[in-house]
Design an enzyme around this catalytic site. Structure first.
Site, PDB file in Angstrom:
ATOM      1  NE  ARG A   9      55.987  69.748  56.560  1.00  0.00           N
ATOM      2  CZ  ARG A   9      55.846  71.062  56.816  1.00  0.00           C
ATOM      3  NH1 ARG A   9      55.576  71.482  58.022  1.00  0.00           N
ATOM      4  NH2 ARG A   9      55.987  71.941  55.841  1.00  0.00           N
ATOM      5  CE1 TYR A  17      63.758  48.745  68.327  1.00  0.00           C
ATOM      6  CE2 TYR A  17      64.102  51.065  67.879  1.00  0.00           C
ATOM      7  CZ  TYR A  17      63.940  49.767  67.437  1.00  0.00           C
ATOM      8  OH  TYR A  17      63.977  49.512  66.096  1.00  0.00           O
ATOM      9  CG  ASP A  58      58.789  52.621  73.657  1.00  0.00           C
ATOM     10  OD1 ASP A  58      57.759  51.986  73.349  1.00  0.00           O
ATOM     11  OD2 ASP A  58      59.791  52.669  72.918  1.00  0.00           O
ATOM     12  CE  LYS A  68      58.874  47.210  66.061  1.00  0.00           C
ATOM     13  NZ  LYS A  68      59.631  47.866  67.097  1.00  0.00           N
TER      14      LYS A  68
END
Ligand SMILES: *Cc1c(COP(=O)(O)O)cnc(C)c1O
Length: 396
Positions: free
Chosen positions: A60, A113, A185, A210
């Site tokens: 992590r 989005y 973004d 994407k």
């Protein structure tokens, strides 16, 4: 400075953040599929946790495979550093969490989005975060919306599904004037065609799901910052919130990125041809593609982007019924949401993603009943055009 720092995008996509494995000489970055890392001694563990000695401790908090991906995307974006996340939304939520507190206000593109907006309206609002969702392609709206408690200007350009373009450099100037952070973004264009940090943005977020991964087989995200100070600030929140990417997923994205420049150039070239075809088709009433001279912000697109991307939206005559006929008529493109994959995807918002939204709210967001969104892949343009052509014949 890394060996690929001054290189071009093709070289960076293949080599940035990646070096020959010192143990066995593996050319491909090994997948360090481990949750934890053993220390050499009690003293070594203490020094690593204290930050006195560099080294991995727990996945992590960093992992070599993940780190290779982070460096690769950061270099492609010409940023200082990257933080890879489990999804695009994990990247976006982590950035919100870093800069927004009770009583803060965010100004953002209205047609971002969906979940990027919903998480503010439904979750962050519970902690007293205020918001203004506006059309950021009109800069005067931004100036009017900034208040004394505004902490973040968050934009998405080109916006979905209208492909309206927001001027990144102008937004950077506004953000600087007001002392607020500018977050972009960059999922739609990606770093080959648009690098917001070079235009003055502070932070870039991505859905790696994407075009960066590009093969419709991974969900992942990335945060890139312009400097070390922002990187450290966001890194602390990311490590605490825990939106960590799995090393195996990170490796898949790293492999996908190797062909990113080749894929986005091919799909953008295809998209231009397809946009021209659709524009001249009698069943199509309008086509939105930043590369078309008819796009209202074609000049701005040319200024801040070096390519026009793979997303086209177009409107067919005959509303919902015609939209559905095209969906059911295509044979090559898959009927699916998402975008930026090597394969073409087609979507009809009014009957699919936005069917639950009222017609009026849809139209306010620029989503008319006959609107179709096409994510152009890397197939032969002639095959995509033939497929769309026969599907458009089905409209009666
Ligand atoms: C898909 C997408 C996201 C969200 O990414 P996930 O990986 O699905 O969490 C954010 N922004 C844009 C523009 C997207 O297309």
């Amino acid at each position: 400075m890394s060996k690929t720092h001054a290189c071009g995008k093709y070289t960076k996509a293949i080599h940035a953040g990646q070096s020959i494995d010192p143990l066995y000489g593996a050319v491909s970055v090994p997948i360090y599929q481990t949750s934890t890392f053993a220390f050499l001694s009690a003293e070594d563990g203490a020094a690593k946790f204290a930050g006195e000695v560099k080294g991995y401790k727990y996945t992590r908090l960093g992992n070599p495979t993940v780190n290779a991906l982070e460096q690769c995307v950061a270099e492609l974006e010409n940023g200082h550093g990257g933080l890879a996340t489990a999804s695009g939304m994990a990247a976006i939520s982590t950035v919100y969490m870093t800069f927004l507190s009770a009583g803060s206000h965010i100004v953002s593109t209205g047609s971002v989005y969906g979940p990027s907006r919903i998480v503010i309206e439904k979750q962050f609002s519970r902690f007293g975060v205020e918001y203004s969702y506006i059309d950021t392609s009109d800069l005067s709206n931004i100036e009017k919306s900034i208040k004394s408690n505004t902490k973040m200007l968050y934009i998405e350009t080109p916006a979905n599904p209208t492909l309206a373009i927001t001027d990144i450099a102008a937004c950077a100037a506004i953000a600087k004037k007001h002392g607020i952070v500018l977050v972009v973004d960059n999922t739609f264009m990606g770093p080959c065609f648009q690098r917001p940090i070079e235009l003055g943005a502070d932070v870039v977020v991505h859905s790696l799901t994407k075009s960066l991964n590009g093969h419709s087989d991974v969900v992942a995200g990335m945060i890139v910052t312009k400097n070390a100070e922002l990187y450290k600030k966001i890194q602390a929140v990311h490590y605490q919130m825990g939106g960590t990417i799995d090393p195996n997923q990170a490796w898949l994205v790293l492999r996908g990125i190797k062909t990113l420049p080749l894929r986005v150039e091919k799909s953008a070239q295809n998209a231009m041809e397809i946009a021209e075809f659709l524009k001249s088709h009698p069943a199509v009433t309008s086509v939105a593609y930043p590369g078309l001279k008819s796009h209202p912000q074609h000049e701005l697109a040319k200024k801040q982007m070096s390519g026009f991307g793979s997303m086209i939206t177009f409107e067919v005559k005959g509303g919902i019924k015609a939209g559905k006929a095209v969906m059911n008529g295509v044979k090559l493109a898959a009927l699916a949401v998402s975008l930026g994959g090597i394969e073409s995807l087609i979507q009809h918002p009014a009957s699919m993603t936005h069917a639950g939204v009222s017609k009026k709210d849809r139209e306010d967001a620029g989503i008319t009943d006959g609107l179709i969104r096409y994510s152009v892949g890397c197939e032969d343009a002639s095959d995509i055009i033939a497929d769309l052509g026969q599907a458009l014949e089905k409209i009666k």
